[in-house]
Design a protein around this motif. Sequence first.
Motif, mmCIF file in Angstrom:
data_model
loop_
_atom_site.group_PDB
_atom_site.id
_atom_site.type_symbol
_atom_site.label_atom_id
_atom_site.label_comp_id
_atom_site.label_asym_id
_atom_site.label_seq_id
_atom_site.Cartn_x
_atom_site.Cartn_y
_atom_site.Cartn_z
ATOM 1 N N CYS A 37 -29.519 10.269 -16.301
ATOM 2 C CA CYS A 37 -30.609 10.799 -17.115
ATOM 3 C C CYS A 37 -30.771 11.823 -16.454
ATOM 4 O O CYS A 37 -31.290 12.949 -16.547
ATOM 5 C CB CYS A 37 -32.368 9.580 -17.263
ATOM 6 N N HIS A 41 -30.926 16.003 -17.504
ATOM 7 C CA HIS A 41 -32.263 16.938 -17.335
ATOM 8 C C HIS A 41 -31.172 18.412 -16.905
ATOM 9 O O HIS A 41 -31.922 18.956 -17.346
ATOM 10 C CB HIS A 41 -32.987 16.327 -16.917
ATOM 11 N N THR A 162 -37.915 9.393 -19.306
ATOM 12 C CA THR A 162 -37.987 9.893 -20.250
ATOM 13 C C THR A 162 -36.935 11.567 -20.224
ATOM 14 O O THR A 162 -37.191 12.136 -19.929
ATOM 15 C CB THR A 162 -38.391 9.697 -21.485
ATOM 16 N N VAL A 164 -36.282 14.406 -23.549
ATOM 17 C CA VAL A 164 -36.290 14.785 -25.204
ATOM 18 C C VAL A 164 -35.141 15.562 -25.264
ATOM 19 O O VAL A 164 -34.169 16.662 -24.621
ATOM 20 C CB VAL A 164 -37.195 15.831 -25.621
ATOM 21 N N TYR A 176 -43.957 17.943 -25.023
ATOM 22 C CA TYR A 176 -42.509 17.936 -24.802
ATOM 23 C C TYR A 176 -41.674 18.091 -25.604
ATOM 24 O O TYR A 176 -41.488 17.540 -26.950
ATOM 25 C CB TYR A 176 -42.262 16.182 -24.462
ATOM 26 N N CYS A 200 -37.775 13.369 -33.817
ATOM 27 C CA CYS A 200 -37.394 13.499 -32.393
ATOM 28 C C CYS A 200 -36.336 12.400 -31.721
ATOM 29 O O CYS A 200 -37.147 11.327 -32.716
ATOM 30 C CB CYS A 200 -38.886 12.594 -31.243
ATOM 31 N N CYS A 202 -35.034 11.061 -28.209
ATOM 32 C CA CYS A 202 -34.802 11.122 -26.555
ATOM 33 C C CYS A 202 -34.500 9.858 -26.054
ATOM 34 O O CYS A 202 -33.994 8.858 -26.743
ATOM 35 C CB CYS A 202 -36.336 10.084 -25.941
ATOM 36 N N ALA A 204 -33.973 7.236 -23.513
ATOM 37 C CA ALA A 204 -35.076 6.756 -22.149
ATOM 38 C C ALA A 204 -34.434 5.500 -21.171
ATOM 39 O O ALA A 204 -33.554 5.029 -21.494
ATOM 40 C CB ALA A 204 -36.504 5.767 -23.122
#
Length: 229
Positions: A37, A41, A162, A164, A176, A200, A202, A204
Amino acid sequence: MKQEHRVKENTMAKHHPELDILMEHAAGSLSLAQSACVSAHLNYCDCCSQTVQRLQAVGAAMFESLDPEPVGDALLDRVLARLDEEPPLSYQPAQRSGQDATPALLSRLMAGDFSDLVWKKVTEALRITPIRTGDPQFEFSLLHIKAGGEIPPHDHRGSEMTLVLQGGFSDDRGSYHPGDFIYRSANEVHAPRAFADEDCLCLAVIDAPLRFTGWKYRWMNPFLRLQAG
């Protein structure tokens, strides 16, 4: 206390991992799913990516300053035997063509497109699909929230990361957008609502099932299970 790091204004993301999370990621001490995750990012955020590179450089310099320790033949043989293995989550950062570009790491884990995934309906607004990472402790999933839809108020029995990917959502703490990273600790209640003009999507990562707090959805809690692995 969590440490903070400064972020340049021109970064694609506005919400970022705390410095202690980046330090754990750089040191390789995060779980596999959590590290994936954070890596996703980094695909959006040059500043966090550069911070991780600097932390890794510092760690490498400190490692080189340590006195060598003798290695037994059995351990050496195991290490040599794994040299030809393909790292499960390694990837080359993709060239950013826009905020909606799917991180290369996620594309690899999905082994296909979003349309190829099997989605489970949780509420009228929320669908979810787990993705296997090989991490036995954390569930790594994609969440799809309909435009304008809200996930009912809930908390978690554990932590939640999380990221996005498309569209965006808001809760009582802020708004967000693609690339934004949000961390929630156990027992933090929130009710994410997707922006009205776009669905949306996402990513997670959780280590315990979510728990609905409103009376209308509490009956579902005993049926919610962690799908790690």
